[in-house]
Design a protein around this motif. Structure first.
Motif, PDB file in Angstrom:
ATOM      1  N   LYS A 144      45.569  69.621  45.476  1.00 18.19           N
ATOM      2  CA  LYS A 144      45.331  70.164  44.140  1.00 18.19           C
ATOM      3  C   LYS A 144      46.655  70.428  43.445  1.00 18.19           C
ATOM      4  N   GLU A 145      46.635  70.227  42.136  1.00 19.08           N
ATOM      5  CA  GLU A 145      47.819  70.520  41.344  1.00 19.08           C
ATOM      6  C   GLU A 145      47.914  72.016  41.140  1.00 19.08           C
ATOM      7  N   SER A 146      49.069  72.582  41.397  1.00 17.28           N
ATOM      8  CA  SER A 146      49.252  74.021  41.176  1.00 17.28           C
ATOM      9  C   SER A 146      49.878  74.245  39.805  1.00 17.28           C
ATOM     10  N   ASN A 147      49.439  75.288  39.143  1.00 16.29           N
ATOM     11  CA  ASN A 147      49.949  75.613  37.803  1.00 16.29           C
ATOM     12  C   ASN A 147      50.888  76.768  37.848  1.00 16.29           C
ATOM     13  N   ARG A 151      42.591  69.280  51.076  1.00 13.61           N
ATOM     14  CA  ARG A 151      42.127  69.367  49.678  1.00 13.61           C
ATOM     15  C   ARG A 151      42.973  70.371  48.909  1.00 13.61           C
ATOM     16  N   LYS A 152      43.266  71.500  49.520  1.00 10.59           N
ATOM     17  CA  LYS A 152      44.070  72.519  48.842  1.00 10.59           C
ATOM     18  C   LYS A 152      45.466  71.990  48.542  1.00 10.59           C
TER      19      LYS A 152
END
Length: 55
Positions: free
Chosen positions: A52-55, A48-49
């Motif tokens: 996720k899209e990282s910003n 899941r991590k």
């Protein structure tokens, strides 16, 4: 008679000629160890991590 050599030849497919472990076998063994130590839920969480899209 049927030739049944496949079972005998599969035992050494993951090792090269000098007896060392292949990258594939090392990764599989490492993943199995992590699963034993941390459980299936650990892989679900890191999946899941990673998704996720990282910003």
């Amino acid at each position: 008679m049927a030739n049944n050599n496949n079972n005998n030849n599969n035992n050494n497919n993951n090792k090269n000629n000098n007896g060392k472990m292949s990258y594939e076998e090392a990764g599989r063994k490492g993943g199995e160890k992590v699963k034993r130590e941390y459980g299936k839920e650990h892989f679900e969480e890191i999946g899941r991590k990673g998704g996720k899209e990282s910003n």
